[in-house]
Design an enzyme around this catalytic site. Structure first.
Site, mmCIF file in Angstrom:
data_model
loop_
_atom_site.group_PDB
_atom_site.id
_atom_site.type_symbol
_atom_site.label_atom_id
_atom_site.label_comp_id
_atom_site.label_asym_id
_atom_site.label_seq_id
_atom_site.Cartn_x
_atom_site.Cartn_y
_atom_site.Cartn_z
ATOM 1 C CG ASP A 50 -2.203 0.778 1.028
ATOM 2 O OD1 ASP A 50 -3.253 0.147 0.858
ATOM 3 O OD2 ASP A 50 -2.159 2.040 1.000
ATOM 4 C CG ASP A 103 2.112 5.286 -6.212
ATOM 5 O OD1 ASP A 103 1.256 4.689 -6.907
ATOM 6 O OD2 ASP A 103 2.231 6.528 -6.209
ATOM 7 C CB VAL A 104 0.099 -0.090 -8.039
ATOM 8 C CG1 VAL A 104 0.067 -1.070 -6.880
ATOM 9 C CG2 VAL A 104 -1.176 0.741 -8.109
ATOM 10 C CG ASN A 152 -7.983 -4.424 -3.535
ATOM 11 O OD1 ASN A 152 -9.188 -4.584 -3.735
ATOM 12 N ND2 ASN A 152 -7.529 -3.602 -2.588
ATOM 13 C CE1 TYR A 183 -13.006 3.197 -9.400
ATOM 14 C CE2 TYR A 183 -15.095 2.563 -10.390
ATOM 15 C CZ TYR A 183 -14.094 2.345 -9.465
ATOM 16 O OH TYR A 183 -14.181 1.276 -8.591
ATOM 17 C CE LYS A 192 -11.659 -0.101 -10.429
ATOM 18 N NZ LYS A 192 -10.671 -0.916 -9.711
HETATM 19 P P1 NAD Z 1 -10.205 1.838 0.180
HETATM 20 O O1 NAD Z 1 -9.997 3.282 -0.104
HETATM 21 O O2 NAD Z 1 -10.826 1.450 1.486
HETATM 22 O O3 NAD Z 1 -8.830 1.050 0.016
HETATM 23 C C1 NAD Z 1 -7.979 1.294 -1.063
HETATM 24 C C2 NAD Z 1 -6.538 1.153 -0.618
HETATM 25 O O4 NAD Z 1 -5.717 1.359 -1.765
HETATM 26 C C3 NAD Z 1 -6.111 2.192 0.424
HETATM 27 O O5 NAD Z 1 -5.443 1.565 1.500
HETATM 28 C C4 NAD Z 1 -5.173 3.115 -0.352
HETATM 29 O O6 NAD Z 1 -4.143 3.677 0.454
HETATM 30 C C5 NAD Z 1 -4.618 2.167 -1.392
HETATM 31 N N1 NAD Z 1 -4.088 2.850 -2.578
HETATM 32 C C6 NAD Z 1 -4.583 3.938 -3.210
HETATM 33 N N2 NAD Z 1 -3.794 4.291 -4.221
HETATM 34 C C7 NAD Z 1 -2.775 3.397 -4.244
HETATM 35 C C8 NAD Z 1 -1.620 3.248 -5.041
HETATM 36 N N3 NAD Z 1 -1.345 4.108 -6.031
HETATM 37 N N4 NAD Z 1 -0.780 2.215 -4.797
HETATM 38 C C9 NAD Z 1 -1.033 1.362 -3.768
HETATM 39 N N5 NAD Z 1 -2.105 1.467 -2.961
HETATM 40 C C10 NAD Z 1 -2.940 2.473 -3.183
HETATM 41 O O7 NAD Z 1 -11.070 1.336 -1.036
HETATM 42 P P2 NAD Z 1 -11.758 -0.069 -1.443
HETATM 43 O O8 NAD Z 1 -13.180 0.233 -1.653
HETATM 44 O O9 NAD Z 1 -11.355 -1.158 -0.540
HETATM 45 O O10 NAD Z 1 -11.104 -0.260 -2.893
HETATM 46 C C11 NAD Z 1 -10.404 -1.402 -3.300
HETATM 47 C C12 NAD Z 1 -10.729 -1.687 -4.759
HETATM 48 O O11 NAD Z 1 -12.107 -2.006 -4.868
HETATM 49 C C13 NAD Z 1 -10.495 -0.529 -5.729
HETATM 50 O O12 NAD Z 1 -9.871 -1.007 -6.895
HETATM 51 C C14 NAD Z 1 -11.886 -0.034 -6.032
HETATM 52 O O13 NAD Z 1 -11.967 0.586 -7.285
HETATM 53 C C15 NAD Z 1 -12.657 -1.334 -5.980
HETATM 54 N N6 NAD Z 1 -14.101 -1.185 -5.787
HETATM 55 C C16 NAD Z 1 -14.610 -0.659 -4.653
HETATM 56 C C17 NAD Z 1 -15.982 -0.549 -4.512
HETATM 57 C C18 NAD Z 1 -16.608 0.028 -3.266
HETATM 58 O O14 NAD Z 1 -17.823 0.318 -3.274
HETATM 59 N N7 NAD Z 1 -15.873 0.205 -2.179
HETATM 60 C C19 NAD Z 1 -16.833 -0.974 -5.545
HETATM 61 C C20 NAD Z 1 -16.267 -1.515 -6.693
HETATM 62 C C21 NAD Z 1 -14.893 -1.617 -6.808
#
Ligand code: NAD
Length: 252
Positions: A36, A62-63, A89, A155, A159
């Protein structure tokens, strides 16, 4: 245990869905790399896992940065000897900005994390998987990667790209023992909402106009359970596809 002695990288694992995936993988016997940008929160996840007798290590990555991706995979191999499971993720949202108001900067930022990041981790992991003739990739896409208006233009496009990448890899490497699938979550209770700091009024209204049809929000562990299925041999015949986990929202 379903992932005994497997080595797994989970990106964006300090929060939300990634954190739940890291925890369930460790419970199932995997050695988990919690990657992360937020190293303190990543270390807290590692502490939670090790307190439960699991094996995990935190790596700041940072990915969107090639050097961080290289370091992530190299350090994983140095630490645990190999890599078996890669979970892409980490992802960010786009403030619901519609196409007419997109800046190049926002587009590139969202694509950098959501698409270029997974491409680079996969590219770097591929020689390891090919040498073993075995490997599993799980990408967190979104129902925004299957439907037209669950977020802004960047976004949504990012995706859809993740879904395309998933299918391309799934088919092309199917004869090499590598499986690549994606999960398309609906609305899940995580911290991602906090990144919506300046929502576009028009874009958000259009994107949320179907929200009343959402049966309910999900919890991160409900997505992590799907990620466990996709990482384990339980899904040995599942490849190049997307599993939607949204309580039926998109079935409407
Ligand atoms: P979240 O914000 O709780 O967690 C995301 C994590 O990714 C955080 O810890 C953040 O620090 C980290 N992050 C951000 N940019 C980064 C980078 N450049 N390199 C490494 N880490 C990084 O969000 P989440 O909802 O758990 O999201 C996880 C995935 O799920 C994402 O890809 C998001 O698009 C997808 N998603 C989420 C939802 C939702 O409703 N929460 C729905 C569909 C898809």
């Amino acid at each position: 245990m379903k992932l005994e002695n497997k080595v797994a990288i989970v990106t964006g694992a300090a929060s939300g869905i990634g954190k739940a995936i890291a925890i369930i993988y460790a419970k199932e016997g995997a050695k988990v790399v919690v990657a992360d940008i937020n190293i303190e929160a990543a270390q807290a996840v590692v502490s939670e896992i090790t307190a439960d007798n699991g094996a995990a290590t935190a790596i700041v990555a940072d990915v969107a940065k090639q050097t961080d991706v290289d370091n992530l995979i190299d350090t994983t191999v140095k630490t645990y000897g190999t890599l078996d499971i890669l979970v892409n993720n980490a992802g960010i949202m786009d403030n619901f900005v519609p196409a007419g108001d997109l800046t190049d900067e926002l587009w590139e930022k969202v694509f950098g994390v959501n698409v270029t990041g997974p491409m680079r981790t996969i590219r770097k992991a591929m020689p390891i998987f090919l040498a073993k003739k075995k490997g599993v990739i799980v990408n967190t896409a979104s129902i925004g990667g299957l439907q037209g208006s669950r977020a802004g233009a960047a976004y949504t496009a990012s995706k859809f790209a993740v879904v395309g990448l998933t299918k391309n890899i799934g088919f092309q490497y199917a004869l090499s023992g590598i499986r690549c699938n994606a999960i398309a979550p609906g609305g899940v209770n995580t911290n991602i909402g906090k990144t919506i700091n300046n929502p576009d009024k028009f874009g958000m209204e259009r994107a949320t106009s179907g929200s009343a049809n959402n049966p309910r929000m999900g919890e991160p562990m409900e997505i992590a359970n799907v990620a466990l299925f996709l990482a384990s041999d339980d899904s040995s015949f599942v490849n190049g596809t997307v599993i939607t986990a949204d309580s039926g929202w998109t079935a409407y």
